[in-house]
Structures are given as C-alpha cells and as structure tokens.
Design a protein around this motif. Structure first.
Motif, PDB file in Angstrom:
ATOM      1  N   PHE A  22       0.756  -1.239  -0.059  1.00 53.66           N
ATOM      2  CA  PHE A  22      -0.148   0.223   0.050  1.00 53.66           C
ATOM      3  C   PHE A  22       0.954   1.183  -0.052  1.00 53.66           C
ATOM      4  O   PHE A  22       0.502   2.191  -0.600  1.00 53.66           O
ATOM      5  CB  PHE A  22      -0.867  -0.010   1.374  1.00 53.66           C
ATOM      6  CG  PHE A  22      -2.055  -0.855   1.105  1.00 53.66           C
ATOM      7  CD1 PHE A  22      -3.200  -0.391   0.276  1.00 53.66           C
ATOM      8  CD2 PHE A  22      -2.284  -1.722   1.694  1.00 53.66           C
ATOM      9  CE1 PHE A  22      -4.202  -1.291  -0.212  1.00 53.66           C
ATOM     10  CE2 PHE A  22      -3.470  -2.931   1.464  1.00 53.66           C
ATOM     11  CZ  PHE A  22      -4.219  -2.550   0.440  1.00 53.66           C
ATOM     12  N   GLY A  34       1.970   1.721  -3.448  1.00 56.87           N
ATOM     13  CA  GLY A  34       1.040   1.731  -4.479  1.00 56.87           C
ATOM     14  C   GLY A  34       0.294   2.942  -4.329  1.00 56.87           C
ATOM     15  O   GLY A  34      -0.255   3.645  -5.249  1.00 56.87           O
ATOM     16  N   ILE A  35       0.054   3.716  -3.107  1.00 56.01           N
ATOM     17  CA  ILE A  35      -0.682   4.644  -2.793  1.00 56.01           C
ATOM     18  C   ILE A  35      -0.011   5.975  -3.035  1.00 56.01           C
ATOM     19  O   ILE A  35      -0.184   7.098  -3.485  1.00 56.01           O
ATOM     20  CB  ILE A  35      -1.595   4.603  -1.718  1.00 56.01           C
ATOM     21  CG1 ILE A  35      -2.510   3.429  -1.603  1.00 56.01           C
ATOM     22  CG2 ILE A  35      -2.506   5.867  -1.459  1.00 56.01           C
ATOM     23  CD1 ILE A  35      -3.263   3.339  -0.181  1.00 56.01           C
ATOM     24  N   ILE A  45       1.854   1.671  -9.398  1.00 54.86           N
ATOM     25  CA  ILE A  45       1.096   0.508  -9.547  1.00 54.86           C
ATOM     26  C   ILE A  45       1.721  -0.746  -9.997  1.00 54.86           C
ATOM     27  O   ILE A  45       1.848  -1.791  -9.172  1.00 54.86           O
ATOM     28  CB  ILE A  45      -0.399   0.709 -10.088  1.00 54.86           C
ATOM     29  CG1 ILE A  45      -1.104   1.763  -9.425  1.00 54.86           C
ATOM     30  CG2 ILE A  45      -1.121  -0.709 -10.076  1.00 54.86           C
ATOM     31  CD1 ILE A  45      -2.270   2.090 -10.217  1.00 54.86           C
TER      32      ILE A  45
END
Lengths: 523, 493
Positions: free
Chosen positions: A153, A156-157, A164
C-alpha cells in the motif's frame, strides 16, 4: 514474570495504528497533523524501548534472551515463541531507529491520506519486529508475509508515477519466493512429526532435527529462493529498482534499511543452520551470485541517470557483500555481514533521505537536472557528502568496518571471491563520487537550482541522527560487535558441528568430498 | 419409534419450518405492507444453531438415514452462519432488483434445509434427495430477476447442466446399488472393502459417475462451465449464498461418500481427482486473471478454491479432513463478506455525465472492476472491509484464508502430494494478482465520475463487520475452531 518487552515491540505499533483509526481533527489538515504526531510519538517510544532492550541485553551470552513462549495452536505444535540474540538485537534497534526518521521524512511530501500512511508505516514496523524476533517458523512466516501488505500500500498509494506496476511487482515477486518456503516449513514440521510423533515449528527443536541430505537440498533451495528474492541477490533483483524508485521516500528508507535485511537475516538464521549440508554445498554458488551482484550492481549503478535508481542498484551491490560474508561462514565473514546489514540500513537510508529532500525541492531526481548545489545548499551537501562517504566505506565511517570484515572472511575462505569482490569497493567509490560530483560541484547550470532552500529544521532532525550513528559505528565498532560476536560464534559452531558430524554419519562416502579440501582447512 | 429418534433432523426441521412460515407470511401479506420475513429466517436458523450445539458429541441418528455426527454438525453450523450472513446482506439486493422478498427468503431457507440434509445424510438416495431440494431452490433463486435476460440465461444454464449432473449422480447411485445391493454408505463401504482385491469395472463406473455429479456441484474443472454465467447472472447475495452454501453441502457429502464408502478404492479415484484438482486450481486462477467483471472474477476464484478443497479431500489424512471443514468455514465467511460488499456497491449510481437524469433505473449494475476506482476515497470503510475479504481470499496472514490454505497444504505435504501443494501455492500467488486488481482500483486509481451509493443498511453493515471480525479471529486465534474441526472428523472416519 517480567515485562514482555519483545511482545510490546510488536504490539505497540499495532496499538498505535488502531489509535490512529480514531484520530479525527476538525478538517483534513488537522487530522493529518494529529495523525503524524501520534505516529511519531509511538515510533519514538518503540525506539526508546529498543534502546532499553539493548541496555538490558547481556552481551556475553550467546543464547536467546527475553524469550517468551506461549502455546498458540497446540494441536500443531505452533507456539508464540520470540526471543532476541546478538544477531537480531541491532536489527530491532535499526528498525525502530529508521521508522521515526521515515515518518519525519514524509512530513510534507505526503499530501493525501496522512492518517492511513502513518497506519501502514506502523503496521509495517510491527511486522518487521515480528520477523526479527520470531523463534517459531510458523510465526516467522506470518510476519514475513504480513509485512508485504502495508509495504504494498505504501508503494501503491503514495508512490510516484509507475507506482502500481512497482507495487504489484514487489508483491508478486516476494510472494512467489516465499510460498515455496512455506511448503518447506510444512515439510520440516512433518519431518519433526515423523521423528518424534508431534508437530513442531519451534526453531530450536527443528535445529536439532536431522534432516536427510536430499531433503535438505530441496528445502534449502526453497528457503534460499525466498531470501534471495528479498535480499535481492542477482538475478532475482529486478523488482528492487522499480520498487525503490516508485516508493515514497519513507518507503524507500524502510525498504532499503530494513526489508532487504530480512533476506540476509533469513539466510543466516534459517536457511544456513537448518540445512547445513546443503548450505555447505550451495555456498560457493551463492558466493558467485553475490560477487556477480556486487559487480553487476555497481556497473549498472554507474550509468543510471536517476539518483534514486542509482542508490537502488548500489543496494544490490552492497547486499552482495553481505551474502558473500554469510557464504564464507567464518567468524569474520558473518560478523562483517551482520555489521554490514546495519551499515547499509543507515547509509542507504541516509542516501534515500537526501535524494528525497532534493526531489521534494525540485520534483525530479535526474542527476543531469542538478549541478553546483554546493554553493546553494552548503549544509545539505555536507550531509550528502558524509552519507556518501559512509556508503563507500571510508575508514572512520561505518561502511569500512563491515566491508573490511567481509573481505577478510571471504579471503580466508576462498581468495578468488575476495579478489573479485574487492573490485566492487572501487566501483562503488566511482559511481557514488561521480554522482556526487555531478550533482554538487561545478557551477549552477540550471536556473531552477539557484535558489533552493538549505536544510530545514525538520530535515536537520532527520539527517543528523543518521550521520551521528554512521560516525559512531565507524569509530566504536566494538560497541556493536561485542554483543554480536557470541551469538555468531555459537551459530557457526553449531553449523560446522552439524555439517561435519552429519557428513560422517552419512552412509554415502562421496558426500564427504562435496566441498574442496582447501575451504575445509580454511574454516 | 423411540423418543429422540427424530433428534438428528431437528436443525433442518427448524430451518424448513421457518421457510414454510416465510411462505405463509408472504401469502397473507397485504400489498405494500412491510413484514420482517427475514426475521423468521433468523429465528429458524438460531433454532438450528442451538439444536446443533445440543446435539454436538451425541452422535445421534434418525431412521438410519440421517446422522447428526460431529462432522455433519460442523457443516450444519457453517450453513447456519452462511444462512445468517446471507439473510443479513440480502436487503440491498432485494431492494435494488425489486425481488419478491417472501419468495426470496423462503427459497433461501429451503435451500439451507436441503444443504443441511445433504451434510448429514448417510444414504445415497437421501443425499440425492437433498441435492435436488437445494438445487431446485437455488435454480429459482438464480433466475429470480424475471425481467432480466442475463438472469434467465444464467438460471437456464445452471438448471440444464445441474439437471444433467443430477442424472449422472443418480446413475451412479443405481450402479452402486447394482454392485453392492445397498444405498447405505456403511453397507457400501463394507461390501467394497470386502471385495477390494478384485475390483470390477462396475464399481469404477459407479464411483466415476458419482464423482461427476459432485464435481458439477462443487464446480470442479471440467464441469465448471456453468459457474461464471450463473454467478454473474444471479443477484449478488444469491451468488454469495450459492458459492458458499452449495459448495459446503456438496463437499460435505463428497467427503462422506468418498472417504467412507469408496475409501477402499482410493487408488483408483485418487489419480483422477489429482488431475481434476490440479486443473481446477490452474484454470480457476489463470482465467480469473483476465476477467473484468467482479462477480465473474470471484466465480473463477470460487473455482480455484474448489481446487484447494479437492486437494484437502484428496489428501484424505486426518489433516485433510479437518482442512476441508476449516476451509469451508473460512471460505463461507470471506466470500459472503465479499459478495455483501458487491451487493451494496451494485446499487451505486454514477452521477449522470450530461443529461438524462431519469435514466438511473436503466443503469447497468455497478459491478465492473473499473467501477471500484477510488472507492477508498469516497467510502473508506467499505473499501477497507473489501480489502480484508480479498486479502483473506488471497491467503494473507493474519487473515483466516492463510490458516485455511496452510492447513490444506500441510495435509497435502503430509500425504506426499507435494506436487499438488506446489501447484496450489503457485496458483495462489497468481490469484493474488487478480484480487489485487480490485485493491488497486479501490486505492490507487482516481475515480471517474463521482458515484452515489445509497446508505448502507445497518444489518448488512453489521454482517460485514462481523464477517471481518470472524476472519481475523479465525486467522489469529484459530486453535479452538481447529480443535472442533479435528473432533468432527474423529467421529466418523
């Protein structure tokens, strides 16, 4: 019963993360401010706890200390068993040291969902602590796998453009490696069942297990694959540059500082002592990969136009040293490897912080975009220089001690490895100093660099501890090596004893000659 | 008849009674009157739960056809949980699709009663009967959206293939009777064991036909064709229900028939099942990767999970039998949670791009993967819950899915099926890829047009939170439930 300090190291960050759920300010901004304050306080508390742990740790003992044992799933002999020895002690301290720094470094660079960011960092800290203290293979695997989620996370965030892709690649690579390890762990428990009539995942009991030689080979490969991907050892390293480059600064710091160490720690704690004969057999192959990684990583780092990518590849090179030290399996090599794990955490963490500061200011990390920063930001550049030198391994700073010990150990084992690896030292000086020169010296060529602000107070707080630790570890290595040594000695004794006695006990006479006699003598 | 002879069927009687009550209530309902019909179902299920607890460890049997041993009771308890969760998450779906509530709940309850019968039956004919009871109810539930062509197609496909598989099963029963002269599992088992030395072709045919019947119901490859269409076409809550309930009941009977009656022939069917299990795991995950509809994706995921359950069944040691039970429980809680969230989100309405403000009722269901973009930013709690369910399906610690998979793979390793275990872990890595696709959408992609969701009903929200808590409970403190699962298999095998 005394205070369960190790459990509290795992639990405190989780408690902090749960607390964060309930933090709510009047608006977005206040929530973010409150959240990062809570997270920072919790992580600093954890750091003080690890210092307390260090203070109360008995450096003369080689055994696991502060051990806690509770039955967890008794039907399968799974217990909540945790403990710390000289090898893991400083990895805990390092984890707790880097977490607040990582949080501080993202004070302003994280713009959205601060609360969730802090939660994931704390959960990650808890899982990392768990990996380093687990004395039960099942528990270890749980933490090992659980750690992937928050990191996923974080990348990815809050990562950069290709986040991603990088996050999924990170996740799938690591999982693909570790699931086979899970099967090997199960296999060990079943072997224990066949031998004694009860399942057990307890590391100490499984150390004592006599694993048949062919089984050792398969299981060692399964463990080694998981750890090699994590380290990452050449040719399993391709996830690393992506993950590092796309991760936010805090993610890179933790990834480089702690996560990669899990791979080398795993080799040392699990793969080698559990399967000594296989380890003995595969050690040269590991060393070859490590040396290839050292040189390959350095060469690739040299041509990177992106600073973050350069530092990422330098990690491949530096971790190659660690694996080489481990593969040597003698006192100097292993001690150096453990020490180098800490060094790399400090110095590469520092490099990522500096790159993060530059990238916050300019929103680019391309070396060509910079130049002549020395005149603009003297303090930042001074810090940059110190961190760079520590990463290169200048005597007096931390990197030197580790690399020296590793090369010494490798030389005693097989001089050829040491010879090739030593070229990595020179290469690392080349690419790091070249990068440093292009970024900081010369005249300011790009107008945008002309008026960049120097270190801010918050950044001082972030970078000074890193430099202080780098100097401390360079000047007083014994402060750290003394507690490490007994545990390393014990592990090595156990390793050599079991690998030799088992060879003698083995029916097959060929097996005794698997490794060249020179290396036997050197040990 | 001795007192207590009916004890074993009390749980399913409670549920069936609730089903009848629901039908009656619906019949007497004034048009437009709101009636808590689901409440009747809850009462019936709680009755079943209480009687299950009372019967635990008593090993009672009724008519010699239904046996409330711990194995059957464990599955019954799973079915109670499935039933309660289904009732709780059905509200939004019924509302959105304007389904007839009374019929919906009555059919659900009858299906559960059939499932419970299937889990406890010890006679092939009774198993067949139970199979038909539950299947007919589920066929109708699948096609309950009468005006939707997709639903009709799904129901029709499901019905045709299901009827086909029932015929296979019945044929298998006939052959079994021909070979052994009985339809009772104990008797079949002893006859086959006595003649184990000289197996006949007829025996193999009987076992094969029965296996085909079960494989259809658990959607194992190559009998999985109906699954994606049926799962996509059915209303979300029904999909959640049938993906868990039918699977639990069918696996319970599968285990009972093949690990007791046909146990002596394991060398024969084991080899076939090995291939089926491997193909099921691989196909389910690989095809799942390319799906763009969430329900279809979870349909393939459900096929893959059937593969893991087959691995456990195939291992057939003490671990494997316990693993089937634990896995069914975990899968039920997790998958129903996921479909609960899907059901809630399906009702989402994208705010109209330009004009046509009245087109809301014609909008397609909100169930494409890309519809989940940015969900975390608008509905953090729902996104968080969905993440827990997906990660548990993917097998991450500390969620229940990890313990369940670990249990299955230990069973496989112990029985020497390390090949299957390796396929299993590798496919579960691949499956993580598609579970993560949804996560990526929710967290890492900005939503397009803002989507308006109706508010979450309290009951449904509570059910989702309870599922999430159960998932963590089973993942972190599984010891007690694992013990129960181990006890359950001790009684019959």
């Amino acid at each position: 019963m005394s205070f369960p300090i190790l459990s509290s190291l795992i639990a405190l960050p989780i408690v902090g993360a749960v607390l964060l759920l309930f933090v709510r300010g009047v608006d977005e901004e206040q929530t973010a401010r409150l959240a990062r304050q809570v997270a920072l306080i919790v992580s600093v508390l954890v750091f003080f706890e690890t210092l307390l742990l260090w203070a109360r740790f008995n450096p003369a003992s080689a055994d696991f200390q502060f051990v806690e044992r509770h039955a967890w799933i008794p039907a399968f002999g799974i217990s909540y068993a945790i403990g710390v020895d000289g090898i893991s002690l400083f990895l805990l301290v390092l984890t707790a040291f880097l977490t607040p720094i990582a949080l501080l470094s993202s004070w302003e660079s994280v713009h959205k969902q601060m609360k969730a960011f802090c939660m994931f960092v704390l959960l990650l800290e808890s899982a990392m602590m768990g990996v380093f203290v687990s004395l039960d293979l099942f528990l270890f695997y749980i933490f090992w796998d659980a750690m992937l989620v928050p990191m996923y996370f974080l990348i990815g965030i809050w990562g950069y453009d290709r986040r991603i892709y990088a996050a999924i690649k990170f996740m799938l690579y690591t999982m693909a490696g570790s699931v086979l390890m899970l099967l090997a762990i199960l296999g060990l428990a079943i072997l224990h069942y066949n031998a004694t009539g009860s399942y057990s995942f307890d590391l100490l009991k499984i150390y004592a297990l006599n694993v048949p030689r062919p089984v050792q080979f398969w299981f060692f490969l399964a463990f080694a694959l998981a750890f090699a991907i994590k380290v990452p050892l050449f040719p399993f390293h391709t996830w690393l540059p992506d993950a590092h480059v796309e991760a936010p600064t805090a993610g890179s710091v933790i990834l480089a500082g702690v996560l990669l160490k899990m791979g080398t720690y795993g080799l040392l704690r699990f793969a080698f002592p559990l399967f000594p004969q296989a380890a003995e057999f595969f050690a040269p192959a590991l060393a070859v990969l490590a040396v290839v990684g050292i040189i390959y990583g350095a060469l690739v780092a040299m041509v990177q136009p992106d600073m973050k990518k350069l530092v990422a590849y330098s990690s491949v090179s530096h971790l190659g040293f660690v694996v080489l030290g481990l593969a040597a399996m003698n006192t100097q090599g292993v001690q150096g490897a453990v020490y180098q794990m800490l060094n790399h955490g400090v110095s590469t963490g520092g490099l990522f912080l500096i790159v993060g500061m530059l990238s916050d200011r300019r929103h680019t990390r391309l070396i060509a975009e910079f130049g002549g920063l020395k005149k603009v930001m003297p303090h930042l550049v001074a810090a940059f220089l110190l961190v760079t030198l520590s990463s290169i391994g200048l005597p007096g700073l931390n990197g030197f001690v580790g690399e020296f010990l590793i090369l010494l150990g490798a030389f005693r084992w097989d001089p050829r490895f040491a010879a090739f690896a030593a070229s990595g030292v020179i290469l690392s000086a080349t690419y790091m100093l070249w990068m440093f020169q292009r970024v900081n010296y010369g005249t300011v060529t790009n107008e945008k660099n002309a008026s960049l602000p120097d270190l801010r107070p918050r950044e001082w707080v972030v970078i000074v501890p890193i430099i202080a630790v780098a100097i401390l570890m360079g000047v007083l290595p014994n402060l750290f090596l003394a507690p490490i040594e007994p545990s390393v000695e014990k592990l090595l004794n156990q390793f050599h004893q079991s690998s030799t006695t088992r060879i003698e006990a083995s029916v097959d006479p060929v097996t005794g000659h698997q490794s060249p006699p020179t290396s036997e003598a050197a040990r | 008849m001795t007192p207590g002879a009916l004890n074993a069927i009390v749980p399913m009687a409670c549920v069936a009674a609730a089903g009848i009550a629901a039908m009656v209530a619906e019949a007497f309902r004034e048009p437009g009157e709101r009636m808590p019909i689901a409440g009747l179902g809850v009462v019936g299920l709680l009755g079943a739960a209480i009687s299950t607890v009372v019967l635990w460890n008593h090993n009672t049997s009724s008519f010699g056809l239904v046996s409330a041993d711990n194995f059957g009771l464990f599955v019954t308890m799973i079915l109670v949980i499935i039933g309660l969760l289904t009732l709780a998450i059905s509200g939004p779906t019924i509302e959105r699709e304007r389904l007839p509530a009374g019929e919906y709940y009555a059919l659900t309850l009858f299906a559960i009663a059939g499932m419970m019968l299937m889990a406890t039956a010890t006679d092939l004919l009774v198993i067949f009967l139970a199979l038909e009871v539950l299947s007919l109810a589920v066929y109708v539930l699948t096609g309950l959206r009468r005006d939707s062509p997709v639903a009709s197609e799904a129901a029709f496909k499901y019905f045709l293939l299901g009827a086909f598989s029932s015929a296979f099963f019945l044929y298998g029963v006939a052959f079994t009777y021909g070979v052994t002269g009985s339809t009772h599992l104990d008797r079949i088992g002893s006859v086959i064991a006595a003649g184990a030395a000289h197996e006949t072709m007829m025996q193999r045919l009987a076992a094969g036909l029965l296996m085909v019947g079960f494989a259809f119901k658990v959607s194992a490859v190559p009998f999985h064709m109906w699954t994606p269409d049926a799962y996509e076409g059915a209303p979300s809550s029904v999909t959640g229900f049938m993906s868990t309930g039918v699977k639990a009941a069918a696996f319970a009977a599968f285990v009972r028939v093949f690990l007791s009656a046909f146990e002596p022939m394991r060398a024969d069917w084991g080899a076939v099942l090995w291939v089926v299990a491997a193909a099921t795991m691989v196909l389910g995950t690989v095809v799942g990767v390319v799906q763009s509809n969430v329900k279809r994706m979870l349909a393939y995921s459900s096929i893959a999970h059937a593969g893991y359950l087959l691995v456990a069944l195939l291992s057939a040691n003490d671990l494997g039998k316990g693993a089937v039970l634990f896995y069914l429980l975990t899968y039920a809680v997790t998958n129903l949670g996921a479909f609960g969230v899907i059901g809630l989100l399906e009702s989402g309405v994208q705010s109209p791009a330009t004009s046509q403000p009245s087109a809301t009722s014609q909008q397609p269901p909100h169930d494409q993967v890309r519809d989940y973009a940015g969900l975390w930013y608008s509905h953090p709690v729902l996104a968080g819950l969905m993440t827990v369910f997906l990660l548990s399906l993917g097998g991450f610690p500390p969620m229940a899915g990890f313990i369940a998979k670990w249990y299955v793979f230990s069973a496989a390793m112990k029985s020497g099926n390390s090949g299957l275990a390796i396929i299993g872990v590798l496919t579960s890595v691949v499956s993580v890829f598609f579970y993560l696709r949804i996560v990526v959408m929710m967290y890492m992609t900005e939503g397009g047009r803002p989507t308006v969701f109706p508010s979450v009903p309290k009951v449904a929200g509570l059910a989702l939170v309870v599922s999430a808590i159960l998932i963590f409970y089973l993942g972190i403190l599984p010891a007690r439930v694992l013990d129960w699962a181990a006890q359950s298999i001790g009684t019959i095998f």
